[in-house]
Design an enzyme around this catalytic site. Sequence first.
Site, PDB file in Angstrom:
ATOM      1  N   ALA A 194       0.829  -1.210   0.000  1.00 22.99           N
ATOM      2  CA  ALA A 194       0.000   0.000   0.000  1.00 22.99           C
ATOM      3  C   ALA A 194       0.863   1.259   0.000  1.00 22.99           C
ATOM      4  O   ALA A 194       0.622   2.185  -0.782  1.00 22.99           O
ATOM      5  CB  ALA A 194      -0.939  -0.007   1.214  1.00 22.99           C
ATOM      6  N   GLU A 195       1.877   1.302   0.856  1.00 25.93           N
ATOM      7  CA  GLU A 195       2.722   2.503   0.911  1.00 25.93           C
ATOM      8  C   GLU A 195       3.537   2.667  -0.363  1.00 25.93           C
ATOM      9  O   GLU A 195       3.759   3.793  -0.818  1.00 25.93           O
ATOM     10  CB  GLU A 195       3.635   2.492   2.133  1.00 25.93           C
ATOM     11  N   THR A 196       3.955   1.570  -0.952  1.00 21.48           N
ATOM     12  CA  THR A 196       4.693   1.637  -2.215  1.00 21.48           C
ATOM     13  C   THR A 196       3.831   2.273  -3.308  1.00 21.48           C
ATOM     14  O   THR A 196       4.274   3.184  -4.017  1.00 21.48           O
ATOM     15  CB  THR A 196       5.140   0.230  -2.644  1.00 21.48           C
ATOM     16  N   GLY A 240       2.771   5.946  -2.297  1.00 19.93           N
ATOM     17  CA  GLY A 240       3.945   6.819  -2.351  1.00 19.93           C
ATOM     18  C   GLY A 240       4.381   7.102  -3.773  1.00 19.93           C
ATOM     19  O   GLY A 240       4.747   8.238  -4.108  1.00 19.93           O
TER      20      GLY A 240
END
Length: 140
Positions: free
Chosen positions: A61-63, A66
Site C-alpha cells: 500500500a505505501e509503495t 507513495g
Amino acid sequence: MWKKPHTLEELQAACTSTLVQTLGIEFTAVGEDYIEGRMPVDERTMQPMGLLHGGASAALAETLGGAGAYLCVEEGTICVGLEINANHIRPARRGWVIGRATRLHQGRTTQVWNIMIRDEQDQLICVSRLTVAVRPSVQR
C-alpha cells in the site's frame, strides 16, 4: 493528474535494491487516476502461519500510494509518509495480491491516498489509507 513523466520500467528501476524489490513488488499499470501493482504471496511476504503478513500488505500500500504521490508533484518536490493504516479483511495464502491506489486529496502540503488490495479472484484482502507530506527536496 500526473506531473512527472513515467513508465512502468522507470518506476520499477527506481526501486532496485530496496524493500520493494526484496518483497517482489511489481508496478503493473498507471491509469488516468490510479496506479497499480502486485506482490507475490510467498516466503518473502508470509507470516509463520502461512498467510500474507499484514506488514507486507502495508508495504504494498505505501509503495503504490507513495509512487502515486511522487508522480503528482512538481520536480524538486518529494513526498514522505506521515501515516498509514490498514484493515485486513481476509487472508491470502498463495498467488499474487493486486493493489490499486487512487488519490483522495491533494493539498499544498499533504496528499491522502486510498489503496485497495485484492487477490487474483478479486476478493478484497486489505483496505489502506496513506497520508503523505509534500516537501521541497533536499540536496545531499
